[in-house]
Design an enzyme around this catalytic site. Structure first.
Site, PDB file in Angstrom:
ATOM      1  N   HIS A 171       0.853  -1.104   0.115  1.00  0.00           N
ATOM      2  CA  HIS A 171       0.106   0.222   0.121  1.00  0.00           C
ATOM      3  C   HIS A 171       0.717   1.107  -0.130  1.00  0.00           C
ATOM      4  O   HIS A 171       1.243   1.649   1.096  1.00  0.00           O
ATOM      5  CB  HIS A 171      -1.028   0.132   1.178  1.00  0.00           C
ATOM      6  N   HIS A 174      -2.618   7.002  -1.028  1.00  0.00           N
ATOM      7  CA  HIS A 174      -3.318   8.028  -0.072  1.00  0.00           C
ATOM      8  C   HIS A 174      -3.153   8.322   1.255  1.00  0.00           C
ATOM      9  O   HIS A 174      -3.825   8.640   2.152  1.00  0.00           O
ATOM     10  CB  HIS A 174      -4.841   6.427   0.127  1.00  0.00           C
ATOM     11  N   TYR A 176      -0.880   7.205   3.268  1.00  0.00           N
ATOM     12  CA  TYR A 176       0.134   6.434   4.508  1.00  0.00           C
ATOM     13  C   TYR A 176       1.187   5.790   4.046  1.00  0.00           C
ATOM     14  O   TYR A 176       1.649   6.964   3.186  1.00  0.00           O
ATOM     15  CB  TYR A 176      -0.921   4.938   4.231  1.00  0.00           C
TER      16      TYR A 176
HETATM   17  C1  LIG Z   1     -15.267   1.215   2.654  1.00  0.00           C
HETATM   18  C2  LIG Z   1     -13.792   1.319   1.975  1.00  0.00           C
HETATM   19  C3  LIG Z   1     -12.758   1.357   2.412  1.00  0.00           C
HETATM   20  C4  LIG Z   1     -11.661   1.500   1.666  1.00  0.00           C
HETATM   21  N1  LIG Z   1     -10.556   0.711   2.821  1.00  0.00           N
HETATM   22  C5  LIG Z   1      -8.999   0.918   1.468  1.00  0.00           C
HETATM   23  C6  LIG Z   1      -7.918   0.212   1.917  1.00  0.00           C
HETATM   24  O1  LIG Z   1      -7.696  -0.262   3.676  1.00  0.00           O
HETATM   25  N2  LIG Z   1      -6.715   0.035   1.177  1.00  0.00           N
HETATM   26  C7  LIG Z   1      -6.303   0.760  -0.578  1.00  0.00           C
HETATM   27  O2  LIG Z   1      -5.617   0.842  -1.039  1.00  0.00           O
HETATM   28  N3  LIG Z   1      -8.103   1.183  -0.532  1.00  0.00           N
HETATM   29  C8  LIG Z   1      -9.106   0.849   0.349  1.00  0.00           C
HETATM   30  N4  LIG Z   1     -10.091   2.356  -0.407  1.00  0.00           N
HETATM   31  C9  LIG Z   1     -10.537   2.930  -2.107  1.00  0.00           C
HETATM   32  C10 LIG Z   1     -10.663   1.496  -2.671  1.00  0.00           C
HETATM   33  O3  LIG Z   1      -9.114   0.496  -2.315  1.00  0.00           O
HETATM   34  C11 LIG Z   1     -10.892   1.836  -4.417  1.00  0.00           C
HETATM   35  O4  LIG Z   1      -9.792   2.656  -4.626  1.00  0.00           O
HETATM   36  C12 LIG Z   1     -12.198   2.933  -4.288  1.00  0.00           C
HETATM   37  O5  LIG Z   1     -13.457   2.552  -3.090  1.00  0.00           O
HETATM   38  C13 LIG Z   1     -12.624   3.321  -5.188  1.00  0.00           C
HETATM   39  O6  LIG Z   1     -12.794   2.027  -6.113  1.00  0.00           O
HETATM   40  P1  LIG Z   1     -14.793   2.724  -6.367  1.00  0.00           P
HETATM   41  O7  LIG Z   1     -15.263   3.400  -7.270  1.00  0.00           O
HETATM   42  O8  LIG Z   1     -14.770   1.179  -7.138  1.00  0.00           O
HETATM   43  O9  LIG Z   1     -15.578   1.989  -5.333  1.00  0.00           O
HETATM   44  C14 LIG Z   1     -11.776   0.975   0.831  1.00  0.00           C
HETATM   45  C15 LIG Z   1     -13.158   2.476  -0.200  1.00  0.00           C
HETATM   46  C16 LIG Z   1     -13.951   1.692   0.716  1.00  0.00           C
HETATM   47  C17 LIG Z   1     -14.987   2.251   0.063  1.00  0.00           C
END
Ligand SMILES: Cc1cc2nc3c(=O)[nH]c(=O)nc-3n(C[C@H](O)[C@H](O)[C@H](O)COP(=O)(O)O)c2cc1C
Length: 369
Positions: A171, A174, A176
């Site tokens: 990771h 974002h 982190y």
């Molecule tokens: C509930 C939730 C938790 C997420 N947790 C993570 C995470 O642990 N690691 C990460 O890289 N992105 C995380 N994301 C981002 C998602 O991996 C993804 O990039 C983002 O939701 C956009 O995709 P989507 O539009 O299809 O939802 C999270 C998103 C959501 C909605």
């Protein structure tokens, strides 16, 4: 199945990694692992997606074995026999359905707050020290801390291989820890880990090399990176394709096999003068396979749902996405919320049952279906 949709359901092969489809489950923190241990409900959650056409699961962020890696309650650990035994069950269940799975290895860095599991007295660890009312709320990482965290990622990767995972995702996105080193907003170090973007990438490069060393040449390493930060959604690490190339080349050479290019809306061009998105540019500049992500199959982007809201994201057309996939702008497609709310999303797309696809609302976050 419509002819363009077929592109999502063709296999993908990279070295030893053979994916039955190009649908990737995006990593999503679910906070359903009390004590950091993924239990039977987490096993079933991932199994269902593998059974229903997801080729590669990237797990929710799971913390490496460093005291400050975690930032949130009930996030699964990726260290300790109890947690690894839980993950082994997940791996076996996914494999039994013909799917593949990698853990997303996570260290939250400076966003960790005092009072967080597993040791409430440990502050955030980040590139820079931060004080509040005379108290250290973020510990500025020393060389020894950096070495320790790098070793923790390497150990997690070794453990991933040992329990049968199909690779690892680091990771690096974002805002982190890894990204905090990349970004000048959070890294003004004056040692060899700070300076221009090349110097700010040193931490990630050492980490990727250590992971590669730990797992050997054939075990896939995915790096997730993003321009946007949770601390600043408009942040950009690079402004031009030339800068992007200079940023990615050393990461690629350090051992990344696949880049997971995190954007909020996959259709947005990354730079003026071309339609290519971030995954498109990354593929073109590195020659490595890429994963695109961001509002696939939904009409509202995910950040709208990180705060309390009654909004609903409705299913949206895949036409633009499939056109791009068919042109090989990118190799794989990660789907987040659409798969969180609807385990059968991929099957419904494959079988032309779009009208049965479920909309996404925040309520979906409260259960693990
Ligand atoms: C509930 C939730 C938790 C997420 N947790 C993570 C995470 O642990 N690691 C990460 O890289 N992105 C995380 N994301 C981002 C998602 O991996 C993804 O990039 C983002 O939701 C956009 O995709 P989507 O539009 O299809 O939802 C999270 C998103 C959501 C909605």
């Amino acid at each position: 199945m419509s002819a363009p949709a077929q592109a999502l359901f063709t296999p993908f092969q990279l070295g030893t990694l053979a994916l039955p489809t190009r649908v990737v489950m995006a990593p999503m923190t679910r906070s359903f692992s009390p004590g950091g241990i993924p239990g039977a409900d987490v096993v079933e959650y991932y199994r269902r997606r593998a059974a229903a056409g997801v080729g590669l699961i990237v797990t929710e962020g799971t913390t490496v074995g460093h005291k400050a890696a975690n930032g949130y309650p009930n996030v699964p650990r990726f260290y300790g026999e109890d947690a690894l035994a839980g993950w082994r069950q997940v791996v076996d269940a996914v494999h039994a359905e013909g799917g593949k799975i990698v853990p997303q290895l996570w260290h939250v860095g400076n966003v960790r707050k005092l009072g967080t599991e597993p040791d409430a007295s440990v502050p955030g660890f980040g590139p820079m020290e931060k004080l509040k009312d005379g108290q250290v709320v973020v510990h500025g990482m020393t060389q020894a801390d950096i070495d320790e965290v790098v070793a923790a990622f390497a150990q997690a990767a070794r453990d991933a291989k040992a329990i049968g995972m199909d690779g690892v995702e680091i990771h690096g996105a974002h805002g982190y820890l890894v990204d905090q080193f990349f970004w000048e907003g959070s890294n003004q170090r004056t040692d060899g880990y700070g300076g221009d973007l090349a110097a700010r990438s040193r931490f990630a490069i050492e980490l990727i090399r250590a992971v590669r060393e730990a797992v050997g040449p054939d075990f896939p390493i995915i790096l997730r990176y993003s321009q946007w930060k949770q601390q600043d959604y408009t942040a950009r690490l690079v402004q031009t394709p030339e800068q992007l190339e200079a940023f990615l080349k050393p990461l690629s050479e350090a051992g990344v096999d696949i880049f997971h290019c995190s954007t909020r809306r996959f259709w947005e061009p990354e730079f003026e003068g071309s339609d290519l998105n971030l995954a498109g540019w990354t593929r073109k500049l590195t020659g490595k396979p890429t994963i695109t992500v961001g509002s696939v199959g939904l009409d509202g982007e995910f950040l709208q749902f990180m705060v309390k809201t009654d909004k609903v994201a409705e299913p949206a057309s895949l036409e633009n996405l499939l056109e791009r996939l068919n042109k090989r702008e990118f190799d794989l497609v990660a789907v987040g919320r659409a798969l969180l709310v609807d385990p059968d999303w991929a099957l419904k797309v494959r079988d032309g049952r779009e009208q049965e696809i479920l909309p996404f609302s925040r309520e979906a976050l409260t259960t693990l279906v």
